[in-house]
Structure formats: structure tokens, C-alpha cells
Enzyme design. Structure first.
Site, PDB file in Angstrom:
ATOM      1  CD  GLU A 214      -2.094  -2.044   1.818  1.00 31.72           C
ATOM      2  OE1 GLU A 214      -1.799  -2.008   3.009  1.00 31.72           O
ATOM      3  OE2 GLU A 214      -2.306  -3.089   1.186  1.00 31.72           O
TER       4      GLU A 214
ATOM      5  CG  ASP B 263      -3.316   7.315   8.858  1.00 30.62           C
ATOM      6  OD1 ASP B 263      -3.173   6.093   8.974  1.00 30.62           O
ATOM      7  OD2 ASP B 263      -3.678   7.868   7.804  1.00 30.62           O
TER       8      ASP B 263
END
Lengths: 393, 256
Positions: free
Chosen positions: B45, B56
Site C-alpha cells: 500500500e 491515522d
């Protein structure tokens, strides 16, 4: 055409809920319940009671005689500055804490820039005996010390946002992350008409008490519920949403949204989102925001910490795009001058946010018999040091 | 068949690695990808950095911020990956937030991905229903698989819906958290992994968030098809640089 939200959570093409799956259950729970809960008689009763006895509503609609004489038009000030905690912010936090209770949440989180929403949230958490965590950018903590102290005095924990630019947008990111990490017991009290649906609509409804009162107060004074103009400053846009709300569909009433131009729209230090922004996604909402060509969100600037948000709520993006509201921008210097002027003409020291709306009289001429309502969204106590430094008082 | 779909048919547990493109240095992207493939990683990714990565934790946000400071842009990333298929054959997925893609133009973005040989996208803040109504046909036109997330809070009904519109794998977020926050999996996670496995979904699941070593990789892949590591790999890059990628993958895969 409607200027209010549709049943899919959009104002025209703006709004929606662009959120990671981790937030979906929380936001969905709120979406499914908020209108139902707000319609419950017991909710309404408690909300109205608290607004009356605790906040001090209705806030007066004051005819500003000397200001009106100076600009040769009829100016009314909606005195949200007289609310408990000093601004319109508390209308929303009262509503949301009651909402949180009914959703069986026990822990409250919030973001704050200047600290006004943080104080309003810490206040209602104290009132209801709920745990309160306020995220605030590290830089804002340093420049808004009195409000940090107020939040602590009220029993809230102030957590510094250390990421990114360490200001309001990062505090919002941190609050959203906290919510991702605490999906079951926590309610996130967003302070403006921003964020994923249903927040913009929910916050606008809680703030709509402002225009609801303007209608009957004006009827008493002028024999009509409709002013010619309603004017409010816009950062995220909650005070403007409240002041515009009951006039949205009534195009006889002209709406003016005032943004912060900072040091000048093209100075590189500005928060005039309608001019500088493009369509995009910020904090879960499709709206106008300031960003690079590459889609990175940029840091706005205004002397007023309550207006330096890089986006506007989706309602305002829609009002701008459709032309329903006129958008104007006012620089730091113009706002400061108008803040001093109101203080000395009317004996009211306004928040610097509000001073931006007062500055439009130098840019726009009104007719002598125009009825102009300005939402005086907050008082200037929190900004005294700024005013003192600026004018070397 | 898309490279992701073929990879999922291999009879092994898959190790997938996430990193922020343009970190530690702007020009490291290609070398990191090549080195990961060489050292046994099954899928990558590639993180398209964003200024405000809501899902995140601090590690990925910091690497993302640094990558932006280094000058990473969508166009730069596409240029860096231009010839990637001359050297790399494992599935490549771009993972990023929706706003940069929206500004590039969703169709232009997808077209570019196909030209380069990107196999799929993971866009945490593109809601399933918006994708389904507005973008699905574009993704399909350019043979891109869109990967959706589920979490321990996702309802069974919604998992079934997500399964019905998925065409590769389901990204199974291990716990209610942002990236990089947990250490080790407890009973709660194990029973969640098992619960999902027992649903016998059409799409295999790959677990992400909270995987940092061989132990958590093994736990996660006991019930799932594979696992994704992000923050732990980025920390390794920060500490040891891009020459020591083998040390990291060996640790995860317990290669001697």
C-alpha cells in the site's frame, strides 16, 4: 430550490458524511436519532428551560442608536454577547449535552480554537457532571491562556494537539481520532456547522434560536418579522447559521456573511474561504476550503482566532454558490477599528470575530429606512489583550 | 484477472506493507517498493500523503507531513511510479484520503493508476454509498479494485453489504483505533477475527492496524488471509533507513 439541508444530508452539492468507516457507527447513531430526540417534548422543555434560566435567553435585540446615526440606517444588534460564557457557542453545547445524555454517552470531547467553544463545552459538562476533554492546538493554548484557565477551572482536561500546524484544524483532527478510539461511550460536541452530516444541521438547529427570537423581537419593535438585512461573521459559520436560519427561504431578507481577510485577501495570510477556497473535503464534509492545487489543506490566518478555520460549513458554501448570501471580507485592521468604534459609540466591547461584521458599514451603503440586524456573536473580554496591544491603550 | 485477485488465490498468508510515499526522502519510493518485493512482501500500500489524515495515528501522520515537506505531490508520485511495472510484479495499491484525488480529478486519477499498473485503491474517507453511486463505474472502467474497511463496530448487515460490493479483499481494522496505537491482540480481537471468519464472506479479509511483529502477524492471520503493517514499518524506516528493510521483513516472517 431550498437553501436548507435535504434528506440526504446535503445543502445543494455540499455536505454529506465523508468519514472513515471507524466513525460510521457513531455518526450513523446520531443521524438516526437527532431529529427524533430534538422533537421529544421533554427534550424541548429542558433545552428551552436551560436557555432561559441558565444562558439568560432571550438575548436582547438592541437598537443601536448612535451607530445607526453614524451610518444613517437602522441598526439592531442581536446581543449573543450577553449569553452565559459570553457568546452564541453555548446555545449549541446545551443542545448537544442533552443529546449526549439521551444517547447514553458518559464522556464528552470537543475541539476549540480560541477557546470559546471549549469553555462553553466545559461549562455544560460541569453542569451535567460529565467528563470533558477539550483538544486545543498547542499554539492556541499558548495564545489563549485565559480560556485555557477557564476550562481547567470548570473541571475539563485540555489536551494539546501537537500534530500538523497545531491549531484549530489539528485540534479537530485529534478530537476525531479520540472518537475513533472511543466509539461507544463518547459524544463529540462539534462547535460549528462543520463536520459530517448530521452535525452541520444539528448545530444550525440549536443555533436557530437566534433568528427565531429576532423574528418576534423585530415584530415588537418594527411591526415586521423581516429585517432588510441579516449580517453575521463566518469562520465555520455557526453564529451566521443561527442568525440566517429562519430567513433562509425568505429571499426578501438579504443575508450577508462576513469573512476574515486577515492581512488582505491576497496577502497569503487570510481566512477568506469563499474567495480563496475551492470545493473539497474537510473534516468529513464536502464544502469550500482553502487548499493547495494538490488538495492539501492550508493554514488560514486571521487576527481573530474564531475565524481562522480553513473551510466554511456546507450551508454557507451553498449560500455562496447560489448567491443567496452576499459574502464580504474584512481585514484585521478594519475589524479592530470597528471594534473600538462600537465600544465608544455604544459602550459594547465586541469579540474581534464580531468586529468583522461591524466593519461592513465602510464598504456597503444602506438606505436610511433599511432595517439591518447584526448578530453580535460574542463579547470582547477574551480579546482585551489583543485590543490593548493593537491600539497601545 | 486483477493482480490483487490472483494474489488472493495463492495458498499462503499474505504480508502487506504500507508506507508513506516520499518518506524518509522524496526519492525513496521506488527503492522501498522494489526492496519490499525482493524481501518477500506480497502486496504494497503506497500512501499518498495528506495534510489531515483523520484515521491515522502520530507515526503515519508524521511520515505523511515529512513527505509533504519533502515535496511529494500526486503528480510527483505518479512520475516516480511511471516505470514501476518494469521491475515490480506484486499487487500495488494506492492508499490515500479523498480530497487530493478529488482535486486531481477522480477519473484522471484512476486513468493514471491504470497506466502505471496500480491494482487498487484504499480511500478511508470515501463513504461506501458515495462510491457506489458516483464512482464505481469509473473504478471499474480502469480495472481498479476499491478496498473497503470494516471495524469491530460494523454491523453484520453492513458487513454483508460491503462484502457484496467488494471485488478483492476486505480491510479488517483490528480494533477501535487509529493506526499504530495498539500493542498485541487480546481475546476481544481474537473473537472478532473469528466472528468475521465464521461469516464465510465472499471476499477474504486482510487485517490492519496494530500489527507490528511476528506474534501479532501470526495472530491476525490465524483467521484472516493476510495482514497489513504500516506504523511499525515506518518506525523501522525512521530508525534504520531504507537499506535495512530485510531486517524488518525477516522479523515479521521469521526468516532466518
Amino acid at each position: 430550490m431550498t437553501y436548507n439541508i435535504n434528506n440526504k444530508g446535503y445543502y445543494g452539492e455540499f455536505g454529506g458524511a465523508y468519514i472513515p468507516e471507524m466513525l460510521y457507527p457513531n455518526v450513523e447513531e446520531l443521524r438516526q436519532n437527532y431529529l427524533k430526540i430534538m422533537a421529544e417534548p421533554s427534550f424541548k422543555e429542558e433545552f428551552d428551560q436551560l436557555l432561559k434560566d441558565y444562558v439568560g435567553r432571550p438575548s436582547p435585540l438592541y437598537f443601536a442608536k448612535r451607530l445607526s446615526e453614524k451610518y444613517n440606517t437602522k441598526i439592531y444588534l442581536k446581543r449573543e454577547d450577553l449569553n452565559h460564557t459570553g457568546a452564541h457557542k453555548v446555545n449549541n453545547t446545551i443542545g448537544q449535552i442533552l443529546m449526549a445524555q439521551r444517547l447514553n454517552k458518559t464522556r464528552i470531547i470537543a475541539e476549540t480554537g480560541a477557546g470559546q467553544h471549549g469553555v462553553a463545552t466545559a461549562t455544560v459538562c460541569a453542569l451535567m457532571g460529565m467528563e470533558c476533554i477539550v483538544y486545543m492546538g498547542e499554539i492556541d493554548i499558548a495564545r489563549q491562556a485565559p480560556n485555557v484557565a477557564r476550562m481547567k477551572m470548570l473541571g475539563a482536561e485540555v489536551r494539546p494537539a501537537l500534530s500538523g500546524s497545531r491549531t484549530l484544524k489539528d485540534a479537530t483532527n485529534e478530537a476525531i481520532r479520540d472518537w475513533i478510539n472511543n466509539p461507544v461511550d463518547t459524544h463529540y460536541i462539534i462547535g460549528s456547522v462543520v463536520g459530517p452530516h448530521p452535525y452541520p444541521d444539528m448545530v444550525a438547529r440549536f443555533q436557530s434560536v437566534v433568528s427565531e427570537e429576532i423574528q418576534w423581537q423585530l415584530k415588537e419593535k418594527e411591526g415586521t418579522t423581516k429585517p432588510d438585512y441579516v449580517i453575521a461573521c463566518v469562520g465555520g459559520g455557526s453564529n451566521a447559521a443561527g442568525a440566517f436560519y429562519h430567513y433562509l427561504e425568505d429571499t426578501d431578507v438579504k443575508l450577508i456573511a462576513v469573512e476574515a481577510a486577515g492581512k488582505g485577501i491576497h496577502s497569503g495570510e487570510s481566512a477568506a474561504t469563499s474567495v480563496l477556497g475551492r470545493e473539497g473535503i474537510i473534516h468529513g464534509s464536502k464544502t469550500l476550503l482553502m487548499q493547495t492545487n494538490d488538495g492539501q489543506i492550508t493554514e488560514p490566518y486571521s487576527i481573530s482566532a474564531g475565524l481562522d478555520y480553513p473551510g466554511v460549513g456546507p450551508m454557507h458554501a451553498h449560500l455562496y454558490k447560489t448567491g443567496r448570501a452576499e459574502f464580504m471580507s474584512i481585514t484585521d485592521d478594519e475589524a479592530m477599528k470597528s471594534g473600538l468604534e462600537l465600544s465608544q459609540l455604544e459602550g459594547i466591547i465586541p469579540a474581534i470575530e464580531t468586529s468583522h461584521s461591524l466593519a461592513i458599514f465602510d464598504h456597503k451603503k444602506f438606505k436610511e429606512d433599511d432595517v439591518v440586524v447584526i448578530n453580535l456573536s460574542g463579547r470582547g473580554d477574551k480579546d482585551l489583550q489583543n485590543y490593548i496591544d493593537y491600539f497601545k491603550l | 484477472m486483477n493482480r490483487i485477485q490472483s494474489k488472493l488465490q495463492e495458498d499462503k498468508k499474505l504480508l502487506s506493507i504500507y508506507f508513506s510515499a516520499g518518506y524518509p526522502r522524496l526519492e525513496d519510493t521506488k527503492e522501498i517498493i522494489e526492496s519490499l518485493e525482493k524481501n518477500g512482501v506480497d502486496m504494497i500500500e503506497i500512501g499518498l500523503p495528506f495534510s489531515d489524515p483523520l484515521a491515522d495515528g502520530p507515526t503515519i501522520q508524521a511520515s505523511s507531513t515529512q513527505a509533504l515537506k519533502n515535496g511529494m505531490t500526486t503528480e510527483t508520485l505518479f512520475n516516480q511510479l511511471k516505470d514501476i511495472r518494469e521491475t515490480v510484479s506484486i499487487p500495488l495499491i494506492i492508499m490515500g484520503y479523498f480530497n487530493p484525488m478529488l482535486q486531481y480529478g477522480v477519473e484522471a486519477f484512476c486513468k493514471k493508476c491504470q497506466e502505471i499498473g496500480i491494482d487498487g485503491l484504499i480511500i478511508p474517507d470515501l463513504p461506501v454509498d458515495v462510491y457506489n453511486e458516483q464512482y464505481k463505474s469509473i473504478f471499474q472502467k480502469y480495472d481498479l479494485i476499491n478496498v473497503f474497511l470494516i471495524t469491530p463496530q460494523t454491523s453484520i448487515e453492513r458487513i454483508n453489504f460491503i462484502d457484496s460490493i467488494s471485488e478483492g479483499f476486505i480491510y479488517m481494522v483490528s480494533s477501535a483505533s487509529v493506526t499504530g496505537s495498539s500493542s498485541g491482540f487480546g481475546d476481544e480481537q481474537t473473537s472478532y477475527f473469528k466472528r468475521i471468519a465464521d461469516m464465510n464472506l465472499n471476499n477474504p479479509q486482510i487485517v490492519g492496524f496494530g500489527i507490528s511483529n511476528n506474534e501479532t502477524f501470526t495472530q491476525a492471520t490465524k483467521f484472516a488471509k493476510g495482514a497489513i503493517i504500516g506504523s511499525a514499518f515506518i518506525k523501522h524506516l525512521s530508525n534504520f533507513g531504507i537499506d535495512k528493510i530485510k531486517t524488518f521483513t525477516d522479523l515479521i516472517l521469521k526468516n532466518k
